[in-house]
Design a protein around this motif. Structure first.
Motif, PDB file in Angstrom:
ATOM      1  N   GLN A  90      -1.046  -8.893  -6.059  1.00  0.00           N
ATOM      2  CA  GLN A  90      -1.493 -10.074  -5.314  1.00  0.00           C
ATOM      3  C   GLN A  90      -2.914 -10.462  -5.702  1.00  0.00           C
ATOM      4  O   GLN A  90      -3.251 -11.652  -5.765  1.00  0.00           O
ATOM      5  CB  GLN A  90      -1.374  -9.798  -3.817  1.00  0.00           C
ATOM      6  N   ARG A  91      -3.757  -9.480  -5.983  1.00  0.00           N
ATOM      7  CA  ARG A  91      -5.114  -9.773  -6.438  1.00  0.00           C
ATOM      8  C   ARG A  91      -5.090 -10.487  -7.791  1.00  0.00           C
ATOM      9  O   ARG A  91      -5.808 -11.466  -8.006  1.00  0.00           O
ATOM     10  CB  ARG A  91      -5.921  -8.479  -6.544  1.00  0.00           C
ATOM     11  N   VAL A  92      -4.245 -10.000  -8.691  1.00  0.00           N
ATOM     12  CA  VAL A  92      -4.151 -10.612 -10.008  1.00  0.00           C
ATOM     13  C   VAL A  92      -3.579 -12.021  -9.909  1.00  0.00           C
ATOM     14  O   VAL A  92      -4.072 -12.959 -10.565  1.00  0.00           O
ATOM     15  CB  VAL A  92      -3.296  -9.733 -10.956  1.00  0.00           C
ATOM     16  N   LEU A  99       3.167  -5.673 -12.198  1.00  0.00           N
ATOM     17  CA  LEU A  99       2.417  -4.897 -11.219  1.00  0.00           C
ATOM     18  C   LEU A  99       3.125  -4.922  -9.864  1.00  0.00           C
ATOM     19  O   LEU A  99       3.194  -3.901  -9.164  1.00  0.00           O
ATOM     20  CB  LEU A  99       1.005  -5.457 -11.071  1.00  0.00           C
ATOM     21  N   THR A 124      -2.835   3.165  -4.063  1.00  0.00           N
ATOM     22  CA  THR A 124      -2.530   1.915  -4.753  1.00  0.00           C
ATOM     23  C   THR A 124      -1.896   0.908  -3.813  1.00  0.00           C
ATOM     24  O   THR A 124      -1.429   1.243  -2.721  1.00  0.00           O
ATOM     25  CB  THR A 124      -1.575   2.166  -5.936  1.00  0.00           C
ATOM     26  N   GLU A 160       4.315  -1.641  -7.805  1.00  0.00           N
ATOM     27  CA  GLU A 160       3.746  -1.326  -6.496  1.00  0.00           C
ATOM     28  C   GLU A 160       4.822  -1.213  -5.427  1.00  0.00           C
ATOM     29  O   GLU A 160       4.697  -0.408  -4.491  1.00  0.00           O
ATOM     30  CB  GLU A 160       2.705  -2.379  -6.117  1.00  0.00           C
ATOM     31  N   TYR A 166      -6.230 -14.329  -8.535  1.00  0.00           N
ATOM     32  CA  TYR A 166      -7.259 -14.562  -9.551  1.00  0.00           C
ATOM     33  C   TYR A 166      -6.760 -15.549 -10.603  1.00  0.00           C
ATOM     34  O   TYR A 166      -7.483 -16.462 -11.022  1.00  0.00           O
ATOM     35  CB  TYR A 166      -7.646 -13.234 -10.190  1.00  0.00           C
ATOM     36  N   VAL A 220      -0.689   0.242 -13.633  1.00  0.00           N
ATOM     37  CA  VAL A 220      -1.386  -0.676 -14.540  1.00  0.00           C
ATOM     38  C   VAL A 220      -0.775  -0.653 -15.935  1.00  0.00           C
ATOM     39  O   VAL A 220      -0.792  -1.660 -16.647  1.00  0.00           O
ATOM     40  CB  VAL A 220      -2.893  -0.390 -14.605  1.00  0.00           C
ATOM     41  N   ALA A 222       1.205  -9.898 -13.554  1.00  0.00           N
ATOM     42  CA  ALA A 222       1.216  -9.820 -12.093  1.00  0.00           C
ATOM     43  C   ALA A 222       2.586  -9.400 -11.575  1.00  0.00           C
ATOM     44  O   ALA A 222       2.695  -8.577 -10.652  1.00  0.00           O
ATOM     45  CB  ALA A 222       0.810 -11.165 -11.491  1.00  0.00           C
ATOM     46  N   ASP A 241      -2.536  -4.864  -5.799  1.00  0.00           N
ATOM     47  CA  ASP A 241      -3.197  -5.335  -7.019  1.00  0.00           C
ATOM     48  C   ASP A 241      -2.462  -6.523  -7.635  1.00  0.00           C
ATOM     49  O   ASP A 241      -3.090  -7.409  -8.225  1.00  0.00           O
ATOM     50  CB  ASP A 241      -3.307  -4.206  -8.049  1.00  0.00           C
ATOM     51  N   THR A 280       0.849  -1.190   0.000  1.00  0.00           N
ATOM     52  CA  THR A 280       0.000   0.000   0.000  1.00  0.00           C
ATOM     53  C   THR A 280       0.887   1.243   0.000  1.00  0.00           C
ATOM     54  O   THR A 280       1.786   1.375   0.832  1.00  0.00           O
ATOM     55  CB  THR A 280      -0.913   0.022   1.236  1.00  0.00           C
TER      56      THR A 280
END
Length: 292
Positions: free
Chosen positions: A74-76, A99, A69, A103, A79, A223, A96, A72, A63
């Protein structure tokens, strides 16, 4: 350096019987006065930082200080692992990873600017995902970084790699071209094919503005790194398949200079236009200023 253009680079590789990475190592050593072993060791350290950044971005709290931001990557990754993604596979992994590094940069972690901090995720995203996929060792990847460096050297000296000078095409675009050309060589492509990969990649980022929301290297920078990694893979595949950049890559680089020079100042890293000046972008700026 004994080359100033990509065409000269390809010719020189042919004359010396070397790939781009090996030739760049020789040229770098000659210019710096350091041995090839010393130059290689330094680049190896840089690759180690890239690997650390990917790991951190996938496992730690990224974060950003602004709170805009983070996580993300980790989210990708989650998923990709749990669902049937539209992209998925190696391309999803590269996205991923790219990103993740971006980050880490936004959360004040350590990264390698390739060629800038704003585009720092693309080469690591492409390189590490392909290393895991194809079983390449670290030394092989470091040779690829020298190839990427040669391409970046040409772009920087014939156009620009700074968003403040030429928009995001100069940062993310250059990184995509560097990653695409280097990956083409790593996959066994010729110097000529690697050069075509650069042109194919750069043509598809021409005109990309630099419009950081709140003036921070976060939105939309992060992104764009993810998308950039996927584009680099596509450009390398096209080149390896025999697709040519009909407009020679050196001419594409000159066009990037032309387009960037004509770009309004508000679209060159000033946060004065583009996404930064949307209603939401302006509100984010106000919120950030109130926090200060």
């Amino acid at each position: 350096m004994n080359f100033q253009t990509l065409s000269q680079l390809a010719v020189l590789c042919g004359e010396r019987g070397l790939g781009i990475g090996a030739l760049m190592l020789e040229e770098q050593s000659a210019e710096s006065g350091r041995s090839k072993e010393q130059e290689f060791a330094t680049m190896s350290q840089y690759y180690g930082v890239m690997k650390e950044a990917v790991q951190r971005g996938l496992t730690e709290n990224t974060t950003s200080r602004s709170g805009l931001t983070g996580l993300d990557a980790q989210r990708v990754a989650a998923y990709n692992a749990a669902e049937e993604p539209c992209l998925g596979g190696p391309a999803g992994q590269a996205m991923a990873y790219a990103l993740a590094v971006s980050e880490v940069n936004a959360s004040m972690g350590r990264i390698i600017a390739t060629p800038t901090a704003g585009s720092c995720g693309i080469i690591p995203g492409v390189f590490l995902s392909c290393q895991e996929r194809f079983g390449w060792d670290d030394d092989y990847m470091v040779s690829g970084l020298f190839a990427a460096g040669a391409i970046g050297y040409v772009i920087a000296n014939n156009s620009f790699v700074s968003g403040a000078e030429g928009g995001c095409q100069a940062e993310v675009g250059s990184a995509i071209g560097m990653a695409a050309g280097a990956l083409t060589e790593l996959r066994g492509g010729t110097p000529a094919q690697a050069v075509h990969a650069v042109g194919l990649a750069l043509k598809n980022t021409l005109g990309l503005i630099c419009d950081p929301v709140g003036g921070l290297v976060e939105i939309p920078c992060i992104v764009r790194n993810g998308f950039g990694a996927v584009t680099a893979l596509a450009a390398a595949d096209m080149a390896l398949a025999g697709v040519r950049s009909v407009i020679p890559s050196d001419e594409v680089i000159k066009v990037m200079l032309e387009v960037g020079s004509a770009m309004p100042e508000k679209h060159r890293e000033t946060a004065g236009g583009g996404l930064a000046q949307t209603p939401t972008g302006r509100q984010i700026m106000k919120d950030l200023q109130s926090k200060k």
